[in-house]
Design a protein around this motif. Structure first.
Motif, PDB file in Angstrom:
ATOM      1  N   LEU A  72       0.765  -1.036   0.181  1.00  0.00           N
ATOM      2  CA  LEU A  72       0.152  -0.115  -0.007  1.00  0.00           C
ATOM      3  C   LEU A  72       0.943   1.372   0.082  1.00  0.00           C
ATOM      4  N   PRO A  73       1.923   1.535   0.767  1.00  0.00           N
ATOM      5  CA  PRO A  73       2.807   2.646   0.677  1.00  0.00           C
ATOM      6  C   PRO A  73       3.285   2.684  -0.686  1.00  0.00           C
ATOM      7  N   GLN A  74       3.593   1.671  -1.465  1.00  0.00           N
ATOM      8  CA  GLN A  74       4.158   1.826  -2.968  1.00  0.00           C
ATOM      9  C   GLN A  74       2.967   1.870  -3.622  1.00  0.00           C
ATOM     10  N   LEU A  75       1.640   1.469  -3.428  1.00  0.00           N
ATOM     11  CA  LEU A  75       0.670   2.099  -4.205  1.00  0.00           C
ATOM     12  C   LEU A  75       0.379   3.595  -4.149  1.00  0.00           C
ATOM     13  N   VAL A  76       0.428   4.276  -2.792  1.00  0.00           N
ATOM     14  CA  VAL A  76       0.234   5.487  -2.423  1.00  0.00           C
ATOM     15  C   VAL A  76       1.517   6.349  -3.309  1.00  0.00           C
ATOM     16  N   GLN A  77       2.353   5.774  -3.274  1.00  0.00           N
ATOM     17  CA  GLN A  77       3.739   6.774  -4.044  1.00  0.00           C
ATOM     18  C   GLN A  77       3.379   6.724  -5.377  1.00  0.00           C
ATOM     19  N   LEU A  78       2.946   5.536  -6.363  1.00  0.00           N
ATOM     20  CA  LEU A  78       2.451   5.638  -7.595  1.00  0.00           C
ATOM     21  C   LEU A  78       1.500   6.561  -7.762  1.00  0.00           C
ATOM     22  N   LEU A  79       0.519   6.714  -6.772  1.00  0.00           N
ATOM     23  CA  LEU A  79      -0.779   7.609  -7.212  1.00  0.00           C
ATOM     24  C   LEU A  79      -0.443   8.950  -7.030  1.00  0.00           C
ATOM     25  N   ILE A  80       0.656   9.244  -6.074  1.00  0.00           N
ATOM     26  CA  ILE A  80       1.394  10.507  -6.145  1.00  0.00           C
ATOM     27  C   ILE A  80       2.010  10.993  -7.403  1.00  0.00           C
ATOM     28  N   GLU A  81       2.693  10.076  -7.817  1.00  0.00           N
ATOM     29  CA  GLU A  81       3.248  10.321  -9.193  1.00  0.00           C
ATOM     30  C   GLU A  81       2.385  10.624 -10.103  1.00  0.00           C
ATOM     31  N   ALA A  83      -0.619  11.603  -9.761  1.00  0.00           N
ATOM     32  CA  ALA A  83      -1.391  12.815  -9.384  1.00  0.00           C
ATOM     33  C   ALA A  83      -0.812  14.060 -10.048  1.00  0.00           C
ATOM     34  N   GLU A  84       0.640  13.831  -9.792  1.00  0.00           N
ATOM     35  CA  GLU A  84       1.408  14.990 -10.307  1.00  0.00           C
ATOM     36  C   GLU A  84       1.127  15.368 -11.934  1.00  0.00           C
ATOM     37  N   ALA A  85       0.896  14.201 -12.413  1.00  0.00           N
ATOM     38  CA  ALA A  85       0.722  14.368 -14.097  1.00  0.00           C
ATOM     39  C   ALA A  85      -0.812  14.789 -14.240  1.00  0.00           C
ATOM     40  N   ASP A  86      -1.630  14.388 -13.514  1.00  0.00           N
ATOM     41  CA  ASP A  86      -3.196  14.840 -13.723  1.00  0.00           C
ATOM     42  C   ASP A  86      -3.824  14.241 -12.253  1.00  0.00           C
ATOM     43  N   SER A  87      -4.347  15.239 -11.396  1.00  0.00           N
ATOM     44  CA  SER A  87      -4.689  14.766 -10.214  1.00  0.00           C
ATOM     45  C   SER A  87      -6.088  13.867 -10.379  1.00  0.00           C
ATOM     46  N   ASN A  88      -6.787  14.261 -11.616  1.00  0.00           N
ATOM     47  CA  ASN A  88      -8.129  13.608 -11.920  1.00  0.00           C
ATOM     48  C   ASN A  88      -8.229  12.109 -11.918  1.00  0.00           C
ATOM     49  N   VAL A  89      -6.869  11.713 -12.458  1.00  0.00           N
ATOM     50  CA  VAL A  89      -6.891  10.334 -13.119  1.00  0.00           C
ATOM     51  C   VAL A  89      -6.574   9.561 -11.798  1.00  0.00           C
ATOM     52  N   PRO A  90      -5.895   9.494 -10.609  1.00  0.00           N
ATOM     53  CA  PRO A  90      -5.923   8.823  -9.731  1.00  0.00           C
ATOM     54  C   PRO A  90      -7.134   8.665  -8.932  1.00  0.00           C
ATOM     55  N   GLN A  91      -7.694   9.934  -8.718  1.00  0.00           N
ATOM     56  CA  GLN A  91      -9.131   9.997  -8.011  1.00  0.00           C
ATOM     57  C   GLN A  91     -10.070   9.143  -8.745  1.00  0.00           C
ATOM     58  N   ALA A  92     -10.210   9.142  -9.992  1.00  0.00           N
ATOM     59  CA  ALA A  92     -11.086   8.393 -10.792  1.00  0.00           C
ATOM     60  C   ALA A  92     -10.929   6.780 -10.615  1.00  0.00           C
ATOM     61  N   LEU A  93      -9.705   6.435 -10.341  1.00  0.00           N
ATOM     62  CA  LEU A  93      -9.418   5.125  -9.809  1.00  0.00           C
ATOM     63  C   LEU A  93      -9.575   4.715  -8.085  1.00  0.00           C
ATOM     64  N   ARG A  94     -10.197   5.699  -7.609  1.00  0.00           N
ATOM     65  CA  ARG A  94     -10.386   5.560  -6.153  1.00  0.00           C
ATOM     66  C   ARG A  94     -11.241   4.341  -5.980  1.00  0.00           C
ATOM     67  N   GLY A  95     -12.378   4.336  -6.478  1.00  0.00           N
ATOM     68  CA  GLY A  95     -13.302   2.977  -6.276  1.00  0.00           C
ATOM     69  C   GLY A  95     -12.761   1.776  -6.775  1.00  0.00           C
ATOM     70  N   HIS A  96     -11.890   1.924  -7.882  1.00  0.00           N
ATOM     71  CA  HIS A  96     -11.308   0.549  -8.271  1.00  0.00           C
ATOM     72  C   HIS A  96     -10.297  -0.035  -7.213  1.00  0.00           C
ATOM     73  N   PHE A  97      -9.344   0.933  -6.801  1.00  0.00           N
ATOM     74  CA  PHE A  97      -8.409   0.319  -5.760  1.00  0.00           C
ATOM     75  C   PHE A  97      -9.080  -0.259  -4.311  1.00  0.00           C
ATOM     76  N   ALA A  98      -9.892   0.512  -4.054  1.00  0.00           N
ATOM     77  CA  ALA A  98     -10.911  -0.020  -2.781  1.00  0.00           C
ATOM     78  C   ALA A  98     -11.569  -1.423  -3.078  1.00  0.00           C
ATOM     79  N   SER A 249      -1.100  16.633  -6.214  1.00  0.00           N
ATOM     80  CA  SER A 249      -1.365  18.153  -6.640  1.00  0.00           C
ATOM     81  C   SER A 249      -0.525  18.981  -6.313  1.00  0.00           C
ATOM     82  N   GLY A 250       0.191  19.042  -5.223  1.00  0.00           N
ATOM     83  CA  GLY A 250       1.353  19.826  -4.850  1.00  0.00           C
ATOM     84  C   GLY A 250       2.623  19.793  -5.718  1.00  0.00           C
ATOM     85  N   ARG A 251       2.723  18.466  -5.862  1.00  0.00           N
ATOM     86  CA  ARG A 251       4.064  18.308  -6.860  1.00  0.00           C
ATOM     87  C   ARG A 251       3.813  18.791  -8.322  1.00  0.00           C
ATOM     88  N   GLY A 252       2.690  18.775  -8.824  1.00  0.00           N
ATOM     89  CA  GLY A 252       2.180  19.471 -10.119  1.00  0.00           C
ATOM     90  C   GLY A 252       2.355  20.838  -9.898  1.00  0.00           C
TER      91      GLY A 252
END
Length: 412
Positions: A72-81, A83-98, A249-252
C-alpha cells in the motif's frame, strides 16, 4: 475453500523503482494533455486505457496471479506520481483500488482468482455508494431484488467516481428479501446501467464523479457480497487515495510554477534581480512550497504503513493484532488528511506570489492545482476527523469505520 486449504499469496511489496519505471512514460504522456483536458473538460478515457493496458489497475494483485505485488505505501507513491501528472486520474481510480483491496482481503476466506484475473486483464471497477434526494442517514434506497431467475439492482447514485470509465461498479445497496446491506458488483456492459458526467464541482472536473442509475441492472448472485464482510480499513484506504491526490497536486503545482518562474522575462521595478529566476524572494517562495510538498508526501507515505499492516494481519490469525492495525490505519489516515490538506492548500495558493497577475490566465490553468486540491480536501470533512482523533487521544474512543451522508431528523 478456507485460508488453510489454499496457499496464500500476499502483496507485501516489490522493487519500487523498477515498478515505477514501467509507468513513468505513461505518466509523462498523461501530463502532456492535462491542461487541455482541464480546459475542455475532456474525460481521461485514453489515459486510463494506457494505464490499464500497462497493468496499473493490478499493481496490488499478488505476483502469483499476474499482478505487481505492490504494498500500500508503494501504491500511494505511484498515485502521487500519477497525480502530479493529472490529479483527476488517480481519483477516478479510487473506487477501483478500494474494490481490489476488498478482494485481496476476501482471499483470506475464499479464492479470488476470477477477480484477480479481471484486474490483471485491465478491467476497472467504479464506485456508486452515495444516495441522492431525501434519504436519511442509514437508509439505502438502492435495492437488490429477485426477478425470476435473476437478481437485479434498482436505484440512483451520485458521486460515482470513476464509474463512467469502468467495466464494473461497486454498488452499495440493500437486499429486498432480508434487508441486509450488500455490495453488488454490477457489470456496466448492459442497458440497465446509465451514467452521466453531471458532477458540477469547481475542481476534479474530469474524475467521472456524476450520476449512476440502475434500472433492473442484472447482477450475478456470486457478486452480491454481504457488506458486513467488507475489509475493515476501507475508509482509511479511500482517504489514502485522496491524500495521494493532494500530495501529487502539490508536486504538479511546484513543477508548473517553477517552470513559469524559470522562463519569465518580465520583472517588477521594485524586484531584487534582473531576472525573476534570480530574485531571492521568488526563490524563497518556491523553496517554501517545495518544503510543504515534501512534508505532505512524506506524511502520505507514512500514513499508508498501518493500512498495509492491517492487510497483512488479516491473514495472521491474531484478532487483537488485526483490530489494533485497523484502528491505527483509520487514525493515521485521518491525521495525515488534516495536515496534508493544510500543507497543500497553502502551497498551491502561496505559489501565486512567485508570479504576476498573468498566473491567473485561463490558458495556463495554474489555478487547477488549488481547485483540485480544495475539492479533494473537502471529502470526509476535516473538522470531524480532527474531533475523532481528539476523542481517541483523550478518551480512547475507537474511530468509526463506515461514513454515511443523508438527511438528518426533521425540525419537528
Amino acid at each position: 475453500m478456507t485460508a488453510q486449504q489454499h496457499p496464500l499469496a500476499l502483496s507485501t511489496g516489490t522493487d519500487y523503482e523498477r515498478l515505477a519505471e514501467r509507468f513513468r512514460p505513461i505518466f509523462a504522456r498523461i501530463a502532456e494533455g492535462a491542461v487541455e483536458r482541464e480546459r475542455s473538460r475532456g474525460l481521461p478515457y485514453e489515459p486510463l486505457k494506457w494505464l490499464t493496458e500497462a497493468g496499473f489497475g493490478a499493481v496490488r494483485v499478488p505476483l502469483e496471479y499476474g499482478g505487481a505485488g505492490a504494498s500500500l505505501p508503494q501504491l500511494v507513491q505511484l498515485l502521487i506520481e500519477l497525480a502530479e501528472a493529472d490529479s483527476n486520474v488517480p481519483q477516478a481510480l479510487r473506487g477501483h483500488f478500494a474494490f481490489v483491496e476488498d478482494r485481496l482481503n476476501a482471499h483470506a476466506e475464499a479464492r479470488q482468482d476470477k477477480w484477480f484475473r479481471r484486474f490483471v486483464a485491465g478491467e476497472l471497477v467504479g464506485n456508486a455508494w452515495t444516495e441522492v434526494g431525501a434519504v436519511k442517514i442509514g437508509e439505502v434506497g438502492t435495492r437488490v431484488s429477485r426477478r425470476g431467475d435473476q437478481w437485479v439492482v434498482n436505484g440512483h447514485k451520485y458521486y460515482s467516481t470513476g464509474s463512467i470509465f469502468a467495466d464494473w461498479i461497486d454498488v452499495y445497496a440493500q437486499r429486498d428479501d432480508d434487508g441486509r446491506d450488500v455490495i453488488a458488483a454490477v457489470s456496466t456492459h448492459q442497458s440497465g446501467v446509465r451514467q452521466s458526467d453531471d458532477w458540477d464541482g469547481f475542481g476534479q472536473r474530469t474524475t467521472g464523479s456524476g450520476s449512476s442509475v440502475f434500472d433492473d441492472a442484472v447482477v450475478a448472485e456470486e457478486n452480491i457480497i454481504d457488506f458486513s464482510s467488507r475489509f475493515k480499513y476501507q475508509t482509511a484506504l479511500y482517504q489514502l487515495v485522496l491524500i495521494a491526490v493532494l500530495a501529487g497536486s502539490g508536486r504538479g503545482a511546484l513543477r508548473d510554477f517553477a517552470s513559469e518562474v524559470r522562463q519569465r522575462t518580465r520583472i517588477y521595478s521594485h524586484g531584487n534581480a534582473p531576472r525573476v529566476s534570480q530574485d531571492a524572494q521568488i526563490q524563497q517562495v518556491i523553496g517554501k512550497a517545495a518544503a510543504l510538498v515534501y512534508a505532505a508526501e512524506a506524511t502520505a507515505l507514512r500514513a499508508a504503513v498501518p493500512a498495509q499492516r492491517a492487510y497483512e494481519t488479516r491473514f495472521g490469525g491474531d484478532e487483537r493484532a488485526e483490530h489494533d492495525a485497523n484502528v491505527a490505519a483509520e487514525l493515521e489516515s485521518a491525521k495525515a488528511q488534516v495536515v496534508i490538506a493544510e500543507l497543500i492548500l497553502r502551497a498551491t495558493s502561496d505559489l501565486f506570489n512567485a508570479l504576476g497577475a498573468s498566473a491567473t490566465s485561463e490558458a495556463r490553468q495554474l489555478d487547477r492545482h488549488w481547485r483540485n486540491a480544495r475539492t479533494a480536501a473537502s471529502h470526509n470533512p476535516l473538522i470531524y476527523k480532527e474531533r475523532i482523533v481528539g476523542d481517541w487521544e483523550i478518551n480512547g474512543t475507537e474511530p468509526p469505520y463506515v461514513w454515511q451522508i443523508g438527511s438528518g431528523p426533521s425540525a419537528a
